[in-house]
Enzyme design. Structure first.
Site, PDB file in Angstrom:
ATOM      1  N   ARG A 164       0.820  -1.222   0.000  1.00 34.63           N
ATOM      2  CA  ARG A 164       0.000   0.000   0.000  1.00 34.63           C
ATOM      3  C   ARG A 164       0.847   1.263   0.000  1.00 34.63           C
ATOM      4  NH1 ARG A 164      -3.394  -3.079   3.703  1.00 34.63           N
ATOM      5  NH2 ARG A 164      -2.245  -1.967   5.306  1.00 34.63           N
ATOM      6  N   GLU A 217       6.237  -9.103  16.472  1.00 37.63           N
ATOM      7  CA  GLU A 217       5.690  -9.598  17.735  1.00 37.63           C
ATOM      8  C   GLU A 217       5.893 -11.118  17.832  1.00 37.63           C
ATOM      9  OE1 GLU A 217       1.471  -9.238  20.218  1.00 37.63           O
ATOM     10  OE2 GLU A 217       1.600  -8.541  18.145  1.00 37.63           O
TER      11      GLU A 217
END
Lengths: 175, 175
Positions: free
Chosen positions: B61, B98
């Site tokens: 994007r 993460e």
């Protein structure tokens, strides 16, 4: 030099990518040339002005020229992405590849009945993804206004798969 | 309505994407609004004009607004992609997420020493990818001219990770 020659000179040929025996047409040097890119955007826009209600760009290199052309023409730009990437409700279409299959999606609320949608990608190779994109559009009541590509690998005969739309394919350079 | 309000109104909030408990900021309605998109391109361009030699856009994007802004300013657009997607020789940078890790790449011949490069993406979340992009640029002798994002999720404190560049971050809307 005309636009076609300028694009051809900018494209870098990379041997054996993504696999041995394939000569990859690398468009990244085109993107690093802002004058050339501006002229490409103008050329795509001139070819479809007045004939198209929206442009659907295929992830991810189809986003590059598709979006600025849509902005220049003042029409919506629609994302076609691989399955699982779009956050909202989607319609999807599964299609066969040489080995295995792939699935592309579009948000459900992007196409209104009768909308004339152009499919844009950087490259026309075997045409499988372009056909799948056209199915996504007609499935939702839209009409396929045509296809535009920066590069067409004519020897792969992708245009054969798009023969329903044979007079509506724009490729700026062809090999 | 100012630009910030117009972007905010266009963004669609999608609950539980990509996983439960996350409210996703969907920018696809922005892309379907050509007037709004044109104004966003102008705003990004105005904020960096004269300060930047090139824009590096993060897949996928980040290609959307990054490329037309570069074309408008007449400067090169550089692709930052996930490992394995760029065809030519690359430099890469691996970083922790993460859970697990990710690796991004850039072609080796895109950055010249001292080149001032702006990193662009649609969204600043935790900042991990943006930091990795800045490492890719400095690794090659370029200087990071700043960062631009359409949307910043300020509560995730990504700007903290970019604090080296704290006066060079442009986010058009922030939540």
């Amino acid at each position: 030099m005309d636009l076609k020659q300028r694009i051809d000179q900018a494209i870098r040929n990379v041997p054996d990518f993504p696999k041995e025996g394939i000569m990859f047409k690398d468009i990244t040097p085109v993107l690093e040339n802002a004058d050339l890119s501006a002229d490409i955007i103008k050329e795509f826009a001139a070819k479809i002005e007045g004939k198209v209600d929206a442009i659907a760009g295929i992830e991810s290199r189809g986003f590059l020229f598709g979006f600025p052309v849509a902005v220049q023409l003042g029409i919506p730009f629609i994302l076609i992405r691989k399955k699982g990437k779009l956050p909202y409700k989607t319609v999807s279409h599964k299609y066969d590849l040489e080995y295995g299959s792939a699935e592309i999606e579009m948000h459900v609320d992007t196409i209104t009945p009768g909308m004339k949608v152009l499919v844009h990608d950087d490259l026309l190779a075997t045409g499988g993804t372009a056909v799948a994109a056209s199915e996504l559009i007609t499935k939702q009541g839209g009409s396929v206004a045509g296809f535009s590509f920066l590069v067409e690998l004519a020897f792969l005969e992708g245009a054969e798969k798009l023969k329903l739309y044979s007079d509506k394919i724009t490729s700026l350079v062809s090999y």
